[in-house]
Design an enzyme around this catalytic site. Sequence first.
Site, short mmCIF file in Angstrom:
data_model
loop_
_atom_site.label_atom_id
_atom_site.label_comp_id
_atom_site.label_asym_id
_atom_site.label_seq_id
_atom_site.Cartn_x
_atom_site.Cartn_y
_atom_site.Cartn_z
N TYR A 91 62.40 60.99 29.99
CA TYR A 91 62.45 59.87 29.04
C TYR A 91 61.57 60.14 27.82
O TYR A 91 61.40 59.26 26.99
CB TYR A 91 62.03 58.57 29.73
CG TYR A 91 62.97 58.17 30.86
CD1 TYR A 91 64.24 57.68 30.58
CD2 TYR A 91 62.59 58.33 32.19
CE1 TYR A 91 65.11 57.35 31.60
CE2 TYR A 91 63.46 57.98 33.22
CZ TYR A 91 64.72 57.49 32.92
OH TYR A 91 65.58 57.16 33.93
N TYR A 465 68.95 50.77 31.71
CA TYR A 465 67.74 50.00 32.02
C TYR A 465 66.50 50.65 31.38
O TYR A 465 65.43 50.05 31.34
CB TYR A 465 67.56 49.84 33.53
CG TYR A 465 66.83 50.94 34.26
CD1 TYR A 465 67.47 52.12 34.61
CD2 TYR A 465 65.49 50.80 34.63
CE1 TYR A 465 66.80 53.13 35.29
CE2 TYR A 465 64.81 51.80 35.30
CZ TYR A 465 65.47 52.96 35.63
OH TYR A 465 64.80 53.95 36.30
N ARG A 466 66.66 51.87 30.85
CA ARG A 466 65.51 52.66 30.40
C ARG A 466 66.11 53.87 29.71
O ARG A 466 67.19 54.32 30.12
CB ARG A 466 64.79 53.08 31.67
CG ARG A 466 63.53 53.85 31.56
CD ARG A 466 63.09 54.17 32.98
NE ARG A 466 61.81 54.78 33.04
CZ ARG A 466 61.27 55.31 34.13
NH1 ARG A 466 61.95 55.31 35.25
NH2 ARG A 466 60.08 55.84 34.10
#
Length: 520
Positions: A91, A465-466
């Site tokens: 991420y 969600y992310r």
Amino acid sequence: MSRAFPPGLSEQQFERALAAFAAVIGSEAVLSTDSDRHAYRDIYDHRPQDRHLPGAGLAPASVEEVQAIVRIASEHRVPLWPISRGKNMGYGGSAPRLAGTVVLDLSRMNRILDIDVKHGHVLLEPGVTFFDLFAVLQENDIPLWLSVPSNSLGSVVGNALDRGNGYTPYGDHASKVCGMELVMPDATLLRTGMGALPDSVTWQLYKYGYGPSWDQVFMQSNYGIVTKMGLWLMPEPESTLTLKMQCPNEEDIGWIIDAVGPLRRRNIIQHNPNIGNFMQFAMTMTSRSDWYDGAGAVPAEVEAAIMQKLGLGWWHVNLTLYGYDEVNEFHAGLVRKAFAEHTSQPFEVHKWHRGQPLDIESGAGVPMTLPLNMVNWAGGRGGHLEFSPVLPQDGARCLRQLQRSRALFRQYGVDYYGSYTVGERHVNKINMIVFNKDDADQTQRCHQLFHDLVAEGAADGYGEYRTHLSYMDTVAATYSFNDHALLRLNEQFKDLVDPKGIIAPGKQGIWPKTLRERKT
Ligand code: ADP
């Protein structure tokens, strides 16, 4: 190595700001050499131009130093990107969204401030890792269990702030947060929930406090810097009972979701089980070159050979029951009954009982790093990205999403690794995109694949969600109801609490007004 400066600042102005930071926190805590900046980059950065190059790093040792840094940052207009351990792999790691942002590295603030064994909670500084907390609980025979993400190198606080998942009954980490301390963009020190009451003795016991409840507002946002976090831990159960099964067909995921969902919603299955395909194991334990060296995604006959050789089905089901022996046995009967409607295969059974060592089979949150091995799959210097939409607990929809995303993976010549983590009402689908960073053509294909997956998911009603730094705007744009009313609210609030745009500009697609035109 190229350098990046905060927007609007010359090299000289930036150097002056760094000197001002050094005067307060010491020059050894100002990390501004080439190798420092290199260390804070996203190690999996998959594209050549570095849009996330940190300007420098700052490593404060106390809350007072964080406050002093925020004051100086505000005066010199230096944006800060707070990290706890910066292990947000896939991420963006420790890198900031906007090049030139200074990484505020809180890893030196790593005290476990309180462990309340009776009530089952801890109070942590951001630098405490899953390994640190696990070691302290184990060494002191404390009967509380952690929940850990599959890469457990990172911080307990940082992971909860990005709404990471683990796989015990406390696996929805954000939901177990109870009370925070923050340094706000104007350097005010704030305590949320019951912590707003001086000398409160229930800060970590009651989540909401009085009036509006703020903890969730500070997760996946850029409104403040978390300097302490309360977290509930799970009281150690008497025993666990784990049921495992390999399901042979790709389509089996439909009935698996439909069988697990009702058990999950009734809390028969109390945890977030992770149901992964064979590639989850194959990528972790082997390399692509062991099986295939052709172009494009691994073909079906090679997939079949991998499963056959490694003794895997298409899906690996792993369900753990937590509590007391008799109750677990009874619940295992209910799980068997639900599965017997679809398969005659028996479950493999593992049991753990209090007093035995905790291992991966126990269903406890034992920190691990092994799953990160998957980045070696594609050869060269590896990296990965995760496309992580939220799906309903509906077998037909999950199967359709699988088939559509599989087709896109094939179109872009990327091998398919997918897993489903079944929450209380939803499913977190992970579509893992593993690549060789040194292969420019492959990384470009992965990038295009990611964009297509986001667009296709949104068209089907699914949002992530992310997400990785590079896609924060893209994903924020999919949450567009009523002309992006939610993003507009997020940015209105940003302007209110952080008018100079000091904290994490661009995080989650939320830009301060000073930079809103610069969205890239
Ligand atoms: P981990 O090491 O657990 O993976 P990171 O430090 O990488 O966690 O942080 C995960 C995300 O949460 C990042 O987007 C980061 O900006 C944000 N974050 C981490 N720590 C803090 C903090 N103390 N205050 C505010 N945001 C934070």
